[in-house]
Structures are given as C-alpha cells and as structure tokens.
Design a protein around this motif. Structure first.
Motif, PDB file in Angstrom:
ATOM      1  N   ASP A 169      26.793  37.861  -4.610  1.00 33.89           N
ATOM      2  CA  ASP A 169      27.372  37.223  -5.771  1.00 33.89           C
ATOM      3  C   ASP A 169      26.991  38.544  -6.867  1.00 33.89           C
ATOM      4  O   ASP A 169      25.976  39.013  -6.646  1.00 33.89           O
ATOM      5  N   ARG A 219      27.173  37.844 -10.637  1.00 39.49           N
ATOM      6  CA  ARG A 219      26.468  37.258 -11.715  1.00 39.49           C
ATOM      7  C   ARG A 219      25.431  36.593 -11.391  1.00 39.49           C
ATOM      8  O   ARG A 219      25.526  35.258 -10.709  1.00 39.49           O
ATOM      9  N   ASP A 258      21.324  41.424 -10.643  1.00 41.38           N
ATOM     10  CA  ASP A 258      22.725  41.272 -10.537  1.00 41.38           C
ATOM     11  C   ASP A 258      23.064  41.685  -9.133  1.00 41.38           C
ATOM     12  O   ASP A 258      22.384  42.407  -8.653  1.00 41.38           O
ATOM     13  N   THR A 282      33.103  38.184  -6.786  1.00 47.64           N
ATOM     14  CA  THR A 282      33.110  38.399  -8.114  1.00 47.64           C
ATOM     15  C   THR A 282      34.201  37.336  -8.736  1.00 47.64           C
ATOM     16  O   THR A 282      34.848  36.719  -8.177  1.00 47.64           O
ATOM     17  N   ASP A 313      34.767  40.505 -13.497  1.00 42.95           N
ATOM     18  CA  ASP A 313      34.093  41.467 -12.923  1.00 42.95           C
ATOM     19  C   ASP A 313      34.755  42.433 -12.132  1.00 42.95           C
ATOM     20  O   ASP A 313      34.022  43.395 -11.522  1.00 42.95           O
TER      21      ASP A 313
END
Length: 454
Positions: free
Chosen positions: A57, A59, A64, A85, A89
């Motif tokens: 992932d 976030r 991150d 995303t 993103d």
C-alpha cells in the motif's frame, strides 16, 4: 536459500481487515503469501534471490509505500513491486513507474485484476533470475577459458585426456567433423601446457595456393624472388618462426599438397626450418598440433597424404565427438552461446520456448557446435521462425489455431529484429494496419523495446 524461498507474494498493508481479506483471496488463487503490517519487517526478509513479488500500500504510517519501494530497489532493483494507490496518489505512482516500479493498482480493484498483475510480475521475475543464472554461467566459463563445456561421458573423457597429455609436450593430431571445436581443443591443450605464455599460431592449411602458403608458412629471406616478382626488400617472418617456443596449430592439415607435406615433414622430424631463400636451416623449438576433419588413414591409402607425416603426427590422437553423439550437452552449450550472443548484441536473454527445446534435441546438428552457436545468435535476435514452423517439431497436442499463433508470433519477432525494433517499418513489411499490429504484439506479449539496438 532465503527465508522466502517458497513465498510468491509479500503483501504489505497497515489495514488489518483489508490485509487479511487480500491474503485470503491470494491464497485461494494459489499464491503462497506472507503478510506484513509495515515495511520495516517485510524488508528484513527480502534478499536479491527472492523469487516473488512485493505488493505494498502507498499510504502507511511511518514508512510509506514509496519509501518501501526505494529500499527494495537498494536490495535488488529487479524485484517487482506493485503499488496499491488511492486516486490522489496516481501521479506519484506514475512517477514510481518511471523509476522502476512494476505496476500500480488503483483502489478499489477486483481480485482478478490483482492476480493477473501478479502472474505477469512473477513471470518477469522468473526470467530475470533465469537470465542472471545464464550470465553467471557465461562469466564462469569465460573466466575458466580452459574448460571445454559438456558433462557427457565423452567430454569428461576428453578433458581428462587433455589434462594427461598437455604437459607431455608431444605432437598431437585432433580428429573430428567440421564445427566440433578442434581449434578450441588445441587452444585448451596450449593453455594447460608449459607453453601457455608463448605464442599460439593458427595456420589454416586449406585456403591458399602453394606458393603463397609456402611463403607465409616458412618465411622468406631478404632479396628472395617469388615467382616473377621483384626481390623482397626485407625479410618476411613465417608462421612457423612466429610460433617459436609456443604451439603451431595446423588446421585442416589434409588440405596441404604433397610437396608442402614433404617440406613440413622436415620441420616435424628434425625441428629445423628452411626459410625460403636461406642458405641453411635454423633450429626451431615448438609443439605441433594438427587437426583433420577427414580420415587421414584413408588419405594415406588413397595416396593423397604422406604416410611418414601421418605416423609422425598421429602418435597421440584425440577424437572430438560430434554433437549428435552427446545430446545431453546441447542445452548447456546453447545457454552459454545464447548469453554470449545476447551480451554481444546488447539484448536481453530470451527465454527457452518448448518449441526450441524440442528443436535442440531433435535436430542432427551436422554443423556441430558451430551450427549450434550460430543458431543461438539467431535466437537471441528473435529469428526463430524456422524452429516453430519446422515439420515434426510442433506440439502434437496443439490444434491448428495454436500452431498458427506460434508461427505468427515468431514472424512478428523476426520482423522486429530485422527492423531493429522499428514498429513503423515492421508494420510496413508485414502490411498490417497499426491497430492490428499492436493487437498482435500485445496478444503475444512481445516487448518491442527488446528489439531496439541499445
């Protein structure tokens, strides 16, 4: 063996529920999956020989997904990384793609979308690791120049014999068909002998007229007149003299005329060299290795080869087996030549298809190792149409559509290779509309960039 040798997917997501749902779906789809809530723990388990794919992932708190991707690149930039995303993103994900990320999926996505992307990524990873192994094999064989490739009993025996006779400093006759590697054997003997630091001089005995050959072979003194020409203004050093203290390799010795054989006999018997135009012979110190692709014993019986020269040279005779008699070596040799060709042509090493594997074993290889090497070079260029369309080499279980598709894919690759990756030129030669061309390229998963000269 790394910690994830049996894992195909490393899945990173800080959302416990989503992570559990995705892992369950992946395992039901047949993917061995290991899940992590964050990047730190996942990175500890990754090594350059990891055989799988990382899905992360973007976030996440702390580290991150983009940072995870950067750190994976430091471990091995060829490990496929798929980014999950949100819509916001996507621009950053596109940048990550340019930096080397394998793909990104925009949430929410269907499980089928994820599994399809993973299968493509796993295949890419498999090819990467396979190519590394082939390149390692090629590097190893280049570093060990004395090694004659092949694990068949015939090649093992040949290597053992060479090891026994290399330092004995006797003259040797190498017999074998065209293309079996007689020169390679001769060079191996030279490198394993005490003469390894001295010259190795290769003489092709079957290419020049007698007068020219004699001058180049024995050398010519200053002032000597050759045929009707003017006297030479300076001495010409012959190949025998250039081999002083080293090894003289007489390739295709059966090509020498009887008069030249008589002159060579004195060199072999007395180790004396009569330079053309000289008043007296001079001593030479060298080893002589001769090769023949025909039976010299039969040539003696036919009167085309001197018996005394034959017996002088054939005291130690090495027979190099034809490739058809050591088929268990073909794949190893092909892989070696394929990596060499791809490296020289600056192209990725193509994977071995089922069609080619069958061709390698079914073909008689009348040109032996030389023919196999040339075939590997064509295959590195994508020129494999003859293989997939050759009668008897198609899969008996395939129907007409599958066979046509195999031929069509090979023809596309051949055309792209000949056009050096120019799609416009390929479309022109194949007389295909742009949409049809790209539909076929995508259907057969052909990467046009692979055919561009770098």
């Amino acid at each position: 063996m790394n910690a994830l040798s049996s894992t195909t997917v490393v899945f990173i997501d800080d959302d416990d529920d989503l992570r559990a749902a995705h892992v369950q779906g992946l395992e039901l789809a047949g993917f061995a999956t290991r899940a992590f809530a964050g990047g730190h723990d996942a990175l500890k388990t990754l090594t350059p020989d990891f055989t799988g794919v990382v899905v992360t992932d973007v976030r996440m708190p702390g580290m991150d997904g983009f940072e995870v991707f950067k750190r994976i690149q430091a471990i091995d930039e060829a490990i496929p990384v798929l980014l999950m995303t949100g819509h916001g993103d996507v621009p950053m994900a596109v940048k990550a793609l340019k930096d080397g990320a394998y793909d990104f999926l925009t949430k929410p996505f269907a499980m089928d979308t994820l599994t399809a992307a993973l299968r493509r990524a796993l295949e890419a990873r498999r090819l990467t690791l396979e190519n590394r192994q082939l390149r390692a094999l090629y590097a190893a064989t280049r570093e060990d120049d004395d090694r004659l490739l092949g694990e068949s009993s015939a090649m093992q025996h040949l290597r053992q014999t060479i090891a026994q006779i290399a330092e004995a400093d006797v003259d040797i006759l190498i017999a074998g068909e065209t293309g079996v590697g007689k020169e390679r054997v001769a060079r191996t003997i030279h490198r394993q002998s005490d003469r390894r630091g001295k010259p190795f001089v290769h003489v092709n005995c079957a290419v020049l007229p007698d007068a020219i050959f004699a001058a180049e072979f024995f050398g010519v003194e200053t002032g000597t007149r050759l045929d009707a020409g003017a006297p030479l203004s300076r001495k010409s050093v012959g190949k025998i003299e250039k081999a002083q203290k080293g090894t003289l390799f007489l390739d295709d010795i059966e090509g020498l005329s009887l008069p030249l054989q008589a002159k060579l006999l004195r060199v072999v018997e007395a180790r004396e060299l009569w330079v053309l135009g000289a008043d007296e012979p001079r001593p030479i110190e060298l080893r002589i290795i001769a090769s023949s692709r025909s039976d010299l014993g039969e040539a003696v019986d036919a009167g085309t080869f001197r018996a005394d020269l034959y017996y002088r040279l054939s005291g130690v005779t090495l027979k190099v087996p034809p490739l058809r008699n050591r088929k268990e070596d073909i794949l190893l040799l092909f892989q070696h030549f394929l990596v060499a060709a791809a490296s020289r042509l600056k192209r990725p090493v193509p994977s071995l298809t089922a069609h080619v594997a069958r061709h390698l074993q079914a073909h008689d290889w009348h040109g032996n190792v030389r023919e196999l090497e040339q075939y590997a070079e064509r295959y590195a260029l994508g020129l494999d149409v003859a293989t997939v369309s050759e009668p008897g080499l198609v899969d008996a279980d395939q129907g007409l559509p599958e066979r046509v598709a195999a031929f069509e894919a090979a023809l596309l690759r051949e055309t792209l290779a000949s056009c050096q990756g120019s799609a416009a030129e390929a479309m022109k030669r194949l007389k295909l509309p742009r949409k049809t061309f790209y539909d076929k390229v995508n259907r057969y998963k052909i990467n046009i960039r692979d055919f561009r000269v770098k």
